[in-house]
Design a protein around this motif. Structure first.
Motif, short mmCIF file in Angstrom:
data_model
loop_
_atom_site.label_atom_id
_atom_site.label_comp_id
_atom_site.label_asym_id
_atom_site.label_seq_id
_atom_site.Cartn_x
_atom_site.Cartn_y
_atom_site.Cartn_z
N THR A 5 0.82 -1.21 0.00
CA THR A 5 0.00 0.00 0.00
C THR A 5 0.86 1.26 0.00
N ARG A 7 0.27 5.75 0.49
CA ARG A 7 -0.63 6.88 0.68
C ARG A 7 -0.49 7.82 -0.51
N THR A 20 -5.82 6.19 -0.57
CA THR A 20 -4.98 5.00 -0.49
C THR A 20 -4.84 4.39 -1.88
N THR A 39 -6.18 2.51 -7.49
CA THR A 39 -6.91 3.40 -6.58
C THR A 39 -8.26 3.73 -7.21
N MET A 136 -8.80 -4.67 5.85
CA MET A 136 -8.67 -3.49 5.01
C MET A 136 -7.42 -2.73 5.43
N GLY A 138 -5.06 0.73 4.83
CA GLY A 138 -5.06 2.06 4.21
C GLY A 138 -4.70 3.15 5.17
N TYR A 139 -5.19 4.34 4.87
CA TYR A 139 -4.80 5.53 5.62
C TYR A 139 -6.03 6.35 6.01
N CYS A 144 -1.10 7.35 9.48
CA CYS A 144 -0.15 6.27 9.25
C CYS A 144 0.97 6.41 10.26
N PRO A 151 0.91 1.72 6.99
CA PRO A 151 -0.52 2.02 6.95
C PRO A 151 -1.22 1.52 8.21
N CYS A 178 -15.37 3.20 7.28
CA CYS A 178 -14.56 3.83 6.24
C CYS A 178 -14.59 5.34 6.45
N SER A 182 -9.73 6.48 3.28
CA SER A 182 -9.87 5.04 3.06
C SER A 182 -10.11 4.69 1.60
N SER A 185 -8.48 1.64 -0.61
CA SER A 185 -7.87 0.63 0.26
C SER A 185 -8.14 -0.78 -0.27
#
Length: 279
Positions: A5, A7, A20, A39, A136, A138-139, A144, A151, A178, A182, A185
């Motif tokens: 992943t 950002r 993400t 993405t 899941m 992500g950021y 982060c 992440p 979410c 997000s 992600s």
């Protein structure tokens, strides 16, 4: 999965979109392949500048978590490959040129591309129950581990069956909150079962956890101050998120099948490959 992943910070110099992305890889040969950041379309919007941060690679081939390399793209829209159906919120970002330029400058980025062998397939879908564990990565809210460039990992359940198309679309729902950031992600199905290990001609049984890519988050369910339920793109800018909107901890996930279809399109349009022997 953690090193797949990234950002995404996209901007036009005034507004900023934070989301993400994750690296997907199609092998062309033993050491060549196509590498893209997957993405949502609404993450890149109409922005022309994109910024991504990677961990550096040490001489031993392992990541240096607290040493980071910033990759910047100044022609973001020209690097995007969009899913041809406007209703599918999915795109790829071509970052291969920047990775090669970093390598030529002596900066080896550490990342792991998700190959199609890790994608869920029709056979696996048929064996999924209505309730599966999902992860899941992500950021959310842009959060982060800044020092180690890591992440945030969240765990939940499928809210609808993976083997059916929710409302006739190649999507399913997950029971995970979410938030802003997000978008894009990756969502993985987590399965646990008995695994075998052979060591010095002896066989050992133990619990084994495995993962497969099920899809990509693109929308969330919210309730406004009037009690109306709406489905909206996961916000990429905090200013777009109203305090009167309450998330219902439900996310919409585009199935991995769509990601594979976009990879086929990217394969047909390819004009360069990347050395993947160190990826």
């Amino acid at each position: 999965m953690i090193y797949s992943t990234v950002r995404i910070v996209a901007t036009d110099g005034k507004e900023i979109s934070v989301g993400t992305g994750f690296l997907v890889l199609r092998k062309i040969s033993e050491d060549k392949g196509l590498l893209y950041i997957a993405t949502n379309k609404h993450v890149v919007g109409d922005y022309q500048i994109g910024q991504f941060r990677f961990c550096a690679t040490g001489k031993d081939g392992n990541p240096i978590d607290n040493q980071h390399i910033i990759v910047k793209i100044n022609d973001l829209q020209q690097r995007c490959i969009y899913y041809p159906n406007d209703s599918v919120d999915l795109c790829f970002i071509d970052i291969m040129n920047e990775i090669e330029e970093a390598r030529n400058a002596g900066h080896e980025l550490f990342f792991r591309g998700i190959t199609e062998e890790l994608f869920i397939n029709a056979n696996l879908e048929q064996h999924m129950t209505a309730i599966e564990d999902v992860v899941m990565i992500g950021y959310p809210e842009g959060f982060c581990d800044e020092k180690n460039n890591k992440p945030v990992v969240r765990k939940g359940l499928t809210a609808t069956s993976v083997d059916t198309d929710y409302n006739g679309k190649k999507e399913f729902m997950i029971d995970i909150a979410c938030f802003h950031g997000s978008s894009g992600s990756p969502v993985f199905i987590e399965t646990t079962g008995l695994g075998q290990k052979v060591n010095n001609e002896s066989l050992t049984l133990g619990v084994k956890t495995s993962y497969c890519l099920a899809g990509i988050v693109h929308a969330m369910v919210i309730k406004n101050q009037n009690g109306d339920i709406k489905v909206k793109d996961v916000p990429t800018a905090k200013a777009l998120y109203s305090e009167t909107e309450i998330p219902l901890n439900l996310g919409y996930v585009i199935k991995a099948q769509r990601i594979r279809e976009l990879m086929d399109i990217a394969f047909d349009q390819r004009n360069r490959t990347i050395n993947t022997s160190n990826s």
